[in-house]
Design an enzyme around this catalytic site. Sequence first.
Site, PDB file in Angstrom:
ATOM      1  CG  ASP A  61      -5.288   6.060   3.742  1.00  0.00           C
ATOM      2  OD1 ASP A  61      -4.799   7.019   3.115  1.00  0.00           O
ATOM      3  OD2 ASP A  61      -6.504   5.796   3.705  1.00  0.00           O
TER       4      ASP A  61
ATOM      5  CD  GLU B 117      -8.552   9.575  -0.262  1.00  0.00           C
ATOM      6  OE1 GLU B 117      -9.632  10.068  -0.661  1.00  0.00           O
ATOM      7  OE2 GLU B 117      -8.185   8.412  -0.567  1.00  0.00           O
TER       8      GLU B 117
END
Length: 399
Positions: free
Chosen positions: A84, A142
């Site tokens: 991400d 994350e």
Amino acid sequence: METLRAAKAIENDIISLRREIHMHPELGLETPHTSALVAKVLRDLGIEVREHVGGHGVVGLLRGEGPGHGLGDGLTIALRADMDALPITEETGKEYCSKIPGLMHACGHDAHTAILLGTAKVLSDMRKEFAGNVKFIFQPGEEGAGGARPMIKDGCLENPRPDMILGAHVGSLWSVGSGQIGVRRGPLMAATDRFTVTVRGKGGHGAAPHMSVDPVVIAAQIVVMLQTIVSREIDPLTPAVVTIGMIKAGTANNIIPETCEIRGTVRYLDRSFAKVIPQRIKEIAEGTAGAMRGQAVLEYFYGYPPVVNDPAATDFLANSAASVVGADNIRQVQPTMGGEDMSYYLEQVPGTFFGIGTATPGEGTDFPHHHPKFDVDEEVLHVGVAVFSQACLDFLKGR
């Protein structure tokens, strides 16, 4: 070194993958484009793929075909990368900069994903050299969303269960030079808890404070007192942080408000502080407010637990990495009070999280993480591939 030569041979592919991911950043748990790209690359390599693990997570399984394969499952080593990006507008000016307004890979997760895909390529070409399994875990979310948890809940660490797990972070997080590897036994990164204290008093006119109970003054005292948790109640040799990042109250300069809100973060490396610090915040907030005729209510939110590296796994990784980059390029690093949800995997499986230096001063790659000009030294991405690959071969061959 065979793995380094193999990684160098696909360097352009690794960089191309990194740039493709970099140009199409995705936020949090929603990473459909990146996940689809990862799944396609893995399938093209003949690796078993499971998609939509805990959402948009992807898990690849490479089964070794070397001597002894087929005699039981053998050993399994897992490798994890996060996918991400961040809600930041990119300012690098590079030709491969983000094409999505307001989003960019400002923490290196594009490099993590590309490195792990490069590792999958190297190891798939070497599958006849080892028995056992390599599990590739590609995780969204994350950056605060804790994407590791739904992936673990959905079985990413099962069938087969890893005997060891490795993860890495690029950049300058531990002041590791470009092409160097940073390692540390034990606690490496901190817990990322947060809290809100709502102070309630009695509102009134600013010209008549004696007719009110001022929650702003109460909050000010609480903020000062909270600093004594670290400075006077915790061993100075044991890292911990209590930081107030927000105080919110009032609507006008001459009105004493009814409430005041305090928000902060708590960081620690020692897991025992997960009980101690919240309890002391509660006692200090309630006690201080009560002594000043007000009330305080604590809301405490546990974030990621500390990243704690297994000593044996860390030594193993350091030895494998030294055979690739040389012992002089292995750096023993100090912990950081930043957090990472790699911690959830390390609570389940022995392993280690290490640094891959990709920052060179003066080259535009030494900006800090989460900076709009953050970039990585692409010329050392293949080194990360070689280190991961070598560690897998060493583990599965029992070296």
